[in-house]
Design a protein around this motif. Structure first.
Motif, PDB file in Angstrom:
ATOM      1  N   LEU A 141      11.985   9.923  -2.697  1.00 54.73           N
ATOM      2  CA  LEU A 141      10.739  10.702  -2.597  1.00 54.73           C
ATOM      3  C   LEU A 141       9.764  10.349  -3.715  1.00 54.73           C
ATOM      4  CD1 LEU A 141      12.037  14.207  -1.473  1.00 54.73           C
ATOM      5  CD2 LEU A 141      10.814  12.504  -0.110  1.00 54.73           C
ATOM      6  N   LEU A 142      10.281  10.107  -4.916  1.00 53.89           N
ATOM      7  CA  LEU A 142       9.407   9.678  -6.012  1.00 53.89           C
ATOM      8  C   LEU A 142       8.806   8.305  -5.719  1.00 53.89           C
ATOM      9  CD1 LEU A 142      11.389  10.808  -9.178  1.00 53.89           C
ATOM     10  CD2 LEU A 142       9.152  11.611  -8.431  1.00 53.89           C
ATOM     11  N   PHE A 143       9.617   7.409  -5.173  1.00 55.37           N
ATOM     12  CA  PHE A 143       9.121   6.080  -4.821  1.00 55.37           C
ATOM     13  C   PHE A 143       8.067   6.175  -3.721  1.00 55.37           C
ATOM     14  CE2 PHE A 143       9.392   2.105  -2.397  1.00 55.37           C
ATOM     15  CZ  PHE A 143       9.080   1.207  -3.409  1.00 55.37           C
ATOM     16  N   LEU A 144       8.321   7.013  -2.718  1.00 50.28           N
ATOM     17  CA  LEU A 144       7.338   7.193  -1.645  1.00 50.28           C
ATOM     18  C   LEU A 144       6.044   7.810  -2.170  1.00 50.28           C
ATOM     19  CD1 LEU A 144       9.585   8.410   1.302  1.00 50.28           C
ATOM     20  CD2 LEU A 144       8.468   6.197   1.063  1.00 50.28           C
ATOM     21  N   ALA A 145       6.158   8.758  -3.093  1.00 47.31           N
ATOM     22  CA  ALA A 145       4.962   9.363  -3.681  1.00 47.31           C
ATOM     23  C   ALA A 145       4.148   8.318  -4.438  1.00 47.31           C
ATOM     24  CB  ALA A 145       5.349  10.511  -4.598  1.00 47.31           C
ATOM     25  N   ALA A 146       4.841   7.459  -5.189  1.00 46.92           N
ATOM     26  CA  ALA A 146       4.142   6.392  -5.904  1.00 46.92           C
ATOM     27  C   ALA A 146       3.470   5.429  -4.928  1.00 46.92           C
ATOM     28  CB  ALA A 146       5.117   5.642  -6.811  1.00 46.92           C
ATOM     29  N   CYS A 147       4.165   5.114  -3.838  1.00 45.39           N
ATOM     30  CA  CYS A 147       3.576   4.222  -2.831  1.00 45.39           C
ATOM     31  C   CYS A 147       2.346   4.850  -2.185  1.00 45.39           C
ATOM     32  CB  CYS A 147       4.613   3.876  -1.762  1.00 45.39           C
ATOM     33  SG  CYS A 147       5.838   2.679  -2.299  1.00 45.39           S
ATOM     34  N   PHE A 148       2.412   6.140  -1.891  1.00 48.97           N
ATOM     35  CA  PHE A 148       1.251   6.814  -1.297  1.00 48.97           C
ATOM     36  C   PHE A 148       0.077   6.865  -2.274  1.00 48.97           C
ATOM     37  CE2 PHE A 148       4.213   8.767   1.876  1.00 48.97           C
ATOM     38  CZ  PHE A 148       3.562   8.278   3.005  1.00 48.97           C
ATOM     39  N   MET A 149       0.376   7.022  -3.554  1.00 55.53           N
ATOM     40  CA  MET A 149      -0.701   7.025  -4.555  1.00 55.53           C
ATOM     41  C   MET A 149      -1.361   5.648  -4.623  1.00 55.53           C
ATOM     42  SD  MET A 149      -0.961  10.044  -5.852  1.00 55.53           S
ATOM     43  CE  MET A 149      -1.708   9.889  -7.445  1.00 55.53           C
ATOM     44  N   VAL A 150      -0.552   4.594  -4.619  1.00 62.16           N
ATOM     45  CA  VAL A 150      -1.116   3.238  -4.631  1.00 62.16           C
ATOM     46  C   VAL A 150      -1.900   2.993  -3.349  1.00 62.16           C
ATOM     47  CG1 VAL A 150      -0.515   0.781  -4.595  1.00 62.16           C
ATOM     48  CG2 VAL A 150       0.616   2.302  -6.209  1.00 62.16           C
TER      49      VAL A 150
ATOM     50  N   PHE B  69      -5.317   4.829  -3.692  1.00 65.24           N
ATOM     51  CA  PHE B  69      -6.291   4.456  -4.726  1.00 65.24           C
ATOM     52  C   PHE B  69      -6.527   2.957  -4.854  1.00 65.24           C
ATOM     53  CE2 PHE B  69      -4.798   8.649  -6.343  1.00 65.24           C
ATOM     54  CZ  PHE B  69      -5.990   9.313  -6.137  1.00 65.24           C
ATOM     55  N   VAL B  70      -5.665   2.123  -4.280  1.00 63.76           N
ATOM     56  CA  VAL B  70      -5.841   0.671  -4.378  1.00 63.76           C
ATOM     57  C   VAL B  70      -5.864   0.096  -2.958  1.00 63.76           C
ATOM     58  CG1 VAL B  70      -4.985  -1.452  -5.421  1.00 63.76           C
ATOM     59  CG2 VAL B  70      -4.529   0.729  -6.543  1.00 63.76           C
ATOM     60  N   PRO B  71      -7.037  -0.019  -2.363  1.00 65.87           N
ATOM     61  CA  PRO B  71      -7.114  -0.456  -0.960  1.00 65.87           C
ATOM     62  C   PRO B  71      -6.594  -1.879  -0.719  1.00 65.87           C
ATOM     63  CG  PRO B  71      -9.212   0.458  -1.684  1.00 65.87           C
ATOM     64  CD  PRO B  71      -8.336   0.367  -2.887  1.00 65.87           C
ATOM     65  N   SER B  72      -6.614  -2.717  -1.716  1.00 72.10           N
ATOM     66  CA  SER B  72      -6.164  -4.096  -1.502  1.00 72.10           C
ATOM     67  C   SER B  72      -4.645  -4.189  -1.320  1.00 72.10           C
ATOM     68  CB  SER B  72      -6.599  -4.987  -2.673  1.00 72.10           C
ATOM     69  OG  SER B  72      -6.046  -4.507  -3.876  1.00 72.10           O
ATOM     70  N   PHE B  73      -3.898  -3.172  -1.728  1.00 71.92           N
ATOM     71  CA  PHE B  73      -2.441  -3.174  -1.588  1.00 71.92           C
ATOM     72  C   PHE B  73      -1.946  -2.285  -0.451  1.00 71.92           C
ATOM     73  CE2 PHE B  73      -2.430  -4.228  -6.271  1.00 71.92           C
ATOM     74  CZ  PHE B  73      -2.004  -5.534  -6.081  1.00 71.92           C
ATOM     75  N   ARG B  74      -2.823  -1.896   0.441  1.00 74.67           N
ATOM     76  CA  ARG B  74      -2.436  -0.954   1.497  1.00 74.67           C
ATOM     77  C   ARG B  74      -1.356  -1.513   2.415  1.00 74.67           C
ATOM     78  NH1 ARG B  74      -7.693   2.620   3.165  1.00 74.67           N
ATOM     79  NH2 ARG B  74      -7.641   3.819   1.236  1.00 74.67           N
ATOM     80  N   SER B  75      -1.471  -2.767   2.815  1.00 76.63           N
ATOM     81  CA  SER B  75      -0.459  -3.315   3.728  1.00 76.63           C
ATOM     82  C   SER B  75       0.898  -3.441   3.039  1.00 76.63           C
ATOM     83  CB  SER B  75      -0.911  -4.675   4.263  1.00 76.63           C
ATOM     84  OG  SER B  75      -0.944  -5.636   3.227  1.00 76.63           O
ATOM     85  N   ILE B  76       0.889  -3.757   1.763  1.00 74.13           N
ATOM     86  CA  ILE B  76       2.154  -3.875   1.027  1.00 74.13           C
ATOM     87  C   ILE B  76       2.799  -2.509   0.869  1.00 74.13           C
ATOM     88  CG2 ILE B  76       3.154  -4.482  -1.220  1.00 74.13           C
ATOM     89  CD1 ILE B  76       0.998  -6.679  -1.386  1.00 74.13           C
ATOM     90  N   THR B  77       2.021  -1.513   0.513  1.00 72.51           N
ATOM     91  CA  THR B  77       2.605  -0.185   0.327  1.00 72.51           C
ATOM     92  C   THR B  77       3.070   0.418   1.648  1.00 72.51           C
ATOM     93  OG1 THR B  77       0.407   0.810   0.372  1.00 72.51           O
ATOM     94  CG2 THR B  77       1.346   0.339  -1.790  1.00 72.51           C
ATOM     95  N   LEU B  78       2.368   0.135   2.739  1.00 71.40           N
ATOM     96  CA  LEU B  78       2.836   0.623   4.039  1.00 71.40           C
ATOM     97  C   LEU B  78       4.181  -0.001   4.400  1.00 71.40           C
ATOM     98  CD1 LEU B  78      -0.362   0.814   6.274  1.00 71.40           C
ATOM     99  CD2 LEU B  78       1.050   2.691   5.445  1.00 71.40           C
TER     100      LEU B  78
ATOM    101  N   GLY C 250      -1.235  -3.740  10.170  1.00 69.82           N
ATOM    102  CA  GLY C 250      -1.503  -3.279   8.814  1.00 69.82           C
ATOM    103  C   GLY C 250      -0.278  -3.183   7.924  1.00 69.82           C
ATOM    104  N   ILE C 251       0.883  -3.663   8.392  1.00 72.24           N
ATOM    105  CA  ILE C 251       2.116  -3.545   7.618  1.00 72.24           C
ATOM    106  C   ILE C 251       2.594  -4.935   7.228  1.00 72.24           C
ATOM    107  CG2 ILE C 251       4.501  -2.756   7.648  1.00 72.24           C
ATOM    108  CD1 ILE C 251       3.706  -0.611   9.622  1.00 72.24           C
ATOM    109  N   ASN C 252       2.862  -5.117   5.953  1.00 73.26           N
ATOM    110  CA  ASN C 252       3.363  -6.385   5.439  1.00 73.26           C
ATOM    111  C   ASN C 252       4.857  -6.496   5.746  1.00 73.26           C
ATOM    112  OD1 ASN C 252       4.101  -8.629   3.997  1.00 73.26           O
ATOM    113  ND2 ASN C 252       2.962  -8.053   2.160  1.00 73.26           N
TER     114      ASN C 252
END
Length: 124
Positions: free
Chosen positions: A16-25, A28-37, A95-97
């Motif tokens: 859950l902490l990792f998912l929260a960090a991924c959702f924050m990235v 706030f960082v649109p260039s990493f959206r596909s990686i975080t998804l 949209g998913i890497n």
């Protein structure tokens, strides 16, 4: 078998902490959206696979303690199918890497490795 429940609870918190960090990235960082998804998809499936394995291990241990001789598998096919489903979703949704989704599938294994090491250090 109480250790498995404890490890799974800690794994849930880590996931859950990792998912929260991924959702924050992602927010706030649109260039990493596909990686975080991809990481979100893979790590979610990784936790589900770990929970399925722990459920199967509990059932298996109960059968062994009861002395029941019954052939039972640990559900490799269902966990492998979940990983294949993650790859198919990552390939179909633009949209998913794919690489980050596959990397996210290993989150639970590495987290459980460190959780087990931390528990062993506390016991000594």
């Amino acid at each position: 078998m109480d250790e498995i429940t404890t490890h799974l609870k800690v794994l849930l918190r880590v996931t859950l902490l990792f998912l929260a960090a991924c959702f924050m990235v992602w927010a706030f960082v649109p260039s990493f959206r596909s990686i975080t998804l991809g990481l979100i998809l893979g790590s979610s499936a990784s936790y589900i696979n770990a929970a399925l394995l722990s459920m199967k291990m509990r059932k298996f241990s109960e059968l062994m303690e009861g002395g029941t001789v019954k052939r039972m598998s640990l559900g490799f096919a269902s966990r492998a199918a979940m990983a294949v489903l993650v790859v198919i979703i990552a390939l179909r949704v633009p949209g998913i890497n794919l690489y980050s989704a596959v990397a996210g599938l290993f989150l639970a294994q590495f987290a459980l490795l460190f959780i087990g090491a931390a528990v062993l250090r506390r016991q000594k």
